[in-house]
Design a protein around this motif. Structure first.
Motif, PDB file in Angstrom:
ATOM      1  N   ILE A   1      -1.106   3.408 -16.053  1.00 45.27           N
ATOM      2  CA  ILE A   1      -1.282   3.665 -14.620  1.00 45.27           C
ATOM      3  C   ILE A   1       0.066   3.965 -13.966  1.00 45.27           C
ATOM      4  CG2 ILE A   1      -3.420   2.360 -14.348  1.00 45.27           C
ATOM      5  CD1 ILE A   1      -1.793  -0.012 -13.364  1.00 45.27           C
ATOM      6  N   GLU A   2       1.042   4.368 -14.764  1.00 42.80           N
ATOM      7  CA  GLU A   2       2.346   4.777 -14.230  1.00 42.80           C
ATOM      8  C   GLU A   2       2.164   5.986 -13.318  1.00 42.80           C
ATOM      9  OE1 GLU A   2       6.167   3.835 -16.892  1.00 42.80           O
ATOM     10  OE2 GLU A   2       4.839   5.310 -17.783  1.00 42.80           O
ATOM     11  N   GLY A   3       2.753   5.935 -12.136  1.00 45.60           N
ATOM     12  CA  GLY A   3       2.673   7.053 -11.212  1.00 45.60           C
ATOM     13  C   GLY A   3       1.417   7.054 -10.364  1.00 45.60           C
ATOM     14  N   PHE A   4       0.502   6.122 -10.606  1.00 42.87           N
ATOM     15  CA  PHE A   4      -0.686   6.024  -9.774  1.00 42.87           C
ATOM     16  C   PHE A   4      -0.319   5.422  -8.420  1.00 42.87           C
ATOM     17  CE2 PHE A   4      -2.656   7.139 -13.549  1.00 42.87           C
ATOM     18  CZ  PHE A   4      -4.049   7.151 -13.480  1.00 42.87           C
ATOM     19  N   LEU A   5      -1.071   5.794  -7.399  1.00 49.08           N
ATOM     20  CA  LEU A   5      -0.792   5.326  -6.047  1.00 49.08           C
ATOM     21  C   LEU A   5      -1.668   4.126  -5.734  1.00 49.08           C
ATOM     22  CD1 LEU A   5      -0.139   7.448  -2.945  1.00 49.08           C
ATOM     23  CD2 LEU A   5      -1.939   5.730  -2.801  1.00 49.08           C
ATOM     24  N   LEU A   6      -1.058   3.087  -5.148  1.00 45.07           N
ATOM     25  CA  LEU A   6      -1.786   1.880  -4.789  1.00 45.07           C
ATOM     26  C   LEU A   6      -2.401   2.063  -3.397  1.00 45.07           C
ATOM     27  CD1 LEU A   6      -2.366  -0.966  -5.928  1.00 45.07           C
ATOM     28  CD2 LEU A   6      -0.384  -1.778  -4.650  1.00 45.07           C
TER      29      LEU A   6
ATOM     30  N   ILE B   1       0.835  -1.193   0.000  1.00 44.24           N
ATOM     31  CA  ILE B   1       0.000   0.000   0.000  1.00 44.24           C
ATOM     32  C   ILE B   1       0.876   1.252   0.000  1.00 44.24           C
ATOM     33  CG2 ILE B   1      -0.141  -0.058   2.526  1.00 44.24           C
ATOM     34  CD1 ILE B   1      -2.929   1.155   2.309  1.00 44.24           C
ATOM     35  N   GLY B   2       0.475   2.242  -0.795  1.00 38.92           N
ATOM     36  CA  GLY B   2       1.232   3.486  -0.883  1.00 38.92           C
ATOM     37  C   GLY B   2       2.276   3.502  -1.971  1.00 38.92           C
ATOM     38  N   ALA B   3       2.464   2.369  -2.651  1.00 40.44           N
ATOM     39  CA  ALA B   3       3.471   2.304  -3.718  1.00 40.44           C
ATOM     40  C   ALA B   3       3.034   3.155  -4.904  1.00 40.44           C
ATOM     41  CB  ALA B   3       3.680   0.866  -4.162  1.00 40.44           C
ATOM     42  N   LEU B   4       4.010   3.847  -5.508  1.00 41.56           N
ATOM     43  CA  LEU B   4       3.756   4.559  -6.758  1.00 41.56           C
ATOM     44  C   LEU B   4       4.112   3.600  -7.888  1.00 41.56           C
ATOM     45  CD1 LEU B   4       5.126   8.157  -6.079  1.00 41.56           C
ATOM     46  CD2 LEU B   4       2.772   7.372  -6.103  1.00 41.56           C
ATOM     47  N   LEU B   5       3.134   3.293  -8.705  1.00 36.42           N
ATOM     48  CA  LEU B   5       3.309   2.232  -9.696  1.00 36.42           C
ATOM     49  C   LEU B   5       4.239   2.635 -10.831  1.00 36.42           C
ATOM     50  CD1 LEU B   5      -0.379   0.989  -9.890  1.00 36.42           C
ATOM     51  CD2 LEU B   5       1.532  -0.088  -8.694  1.00 36.42           C
ATOM     52  N   ASN B   6       5.131   1.730 -11.143  1.00 37.41           N
ATOM     53  CA  ASN B   6       6.045   1.855 -12.267  1.00 37.41           C
ATOM     54  C   ASN B   6       5.698   0.762 -13.270  1.00 37.41           C
ATOM     55  OD1 ASN B   6       8.747   1.054 -13.703  1.00 37.41           O
ATOM     56  ND2 ASN B   6       9.141   3.076 -12.859  1.00 37.41           N
TER      57      ASN B   6
END
Length: 275
Positions: free
Chosen positions: A91-96, A58-63
């Motif tokens: 969804i690059e840069g989206f927050l999980l 949780i909170g990861a910024l997706l690459n």
């Protein structure tokens, strides 16, 4: 009862049985045709699916290294349709927003796009904020070099002071000279200011956007890079941004401090010969 009646009764039973079989066969064929027609006529939908390559927190910024994207054509009744990410293209840069296991599908409710209320709220609760670096012509290559989710370091390029004691003083920052004659003998230092920050989003202006944005802008910009920093890092940026050039550098291969004379020793010899 005579044999004639028995024979007629038997024939009647046989006729009823045959009629029943024929009727059931027709019904079965009709059902098969109906089911086949329903399968053929079921509407197809195009979906964008994303599957996690590894366990994500949780909170990861997706690459783009965190997931696999696939475009598929599926029947509307397929259970995978609920995982559709369209109309998003990336969804690059989206927050999980929650933990995710390897090979699990990423759904729209699991992620928050940059600048959305959920994204901002999560960062503030984590003691972080979004900081924007405007990118000019000199550093426009950065807009193509990095991707959302990449980790970079923030480094400061300053002119090295001739006083070695000042260089060893972490509170001292040399101001770069604009005098060309001085610059001929000037050494520069590249110092890591913030060792690890993550890129949230990258915006490269179109020609139309660029002409509009830079109409009354002295510092011509071609786009910007948003990064996630700790709120406490903001003070560091404010203290250093007027002291030299702030540069975003890939994490891999970046060192704590570099000097021009160390990278190119011949320059040191030239300066010593010039006196």
């Amino acid at each position: 009862m005579n044999y004639r009646v028995v024979l007629l009764f038997s024939i009647l039973i046989i006729v009823i049985g045959v009629f029943g079989l024929l009727t059931n066969n027709k019904d079965d064929k009709k059902d098969l045709i109906t089911n086949a027609t329903n399968v053929i006529s079921e509407k197809k939908v195009y979906v964008l699916l994303a599957k996690a390559k590894e366990n994500l927190a949780i909170g990861a910024l997706l690459n783009n290294k965190d997931y696999i994207l696939s475009h598929q054509e599926l029947p509307e009744s397929s259970p995978l349709v609920k995982n559709n990410l369209s109309p998003l293209s990336s969804i690059e840069g989206f927050l999980l927003k929650n933990n995710l296991e390897k090979n699990a599908y990423i759904t729209r409710t699991m992620i928050a796009e940059p600048e959305s209320p959920d994204f901002i709220k999560f960062n503030l609760e984590s003691g972080k904020m979004i900081y924007t670096f405007e990118i000019g012509k000199k550093n426009q290559y950065l807009l193509n070099l990095f991707h959302p989710g990449d980790h970079v370091s923030l480094q400061l390029r300053t002119a090295e002071s001739s006083n070695s004691n000042q260089i060893n003083n972490p509170d001292h920052i040399s101001i770069k000279s604009n005098n060309s004659s001085t610059n001929n003998n000037q050494d520069y230092v590249l110092t890591k200011i913030i060792p690890d920050i993550q890129i949230v989003s990258i915006k490269k202006y179109s020609d139309e956007e660029s002409s509009k944005i830079n109409k009354n802008n002295e510092n011509y910009t071609l786009g910007y890079i948003d990064v996630s920093i700790k709120v406490s890092d903001l003070e560091t940026i404010f203290m250093t941004e007027q002291s030299g050039d702030l540069i975003l550098v890939p994490m891999k291969g970046s060192s704590q401090e570099n000097k021009l004379s160390t990278i190119m020793p011949k320059l040191k010899v030239i300066k010593e010969l010039r006196g």
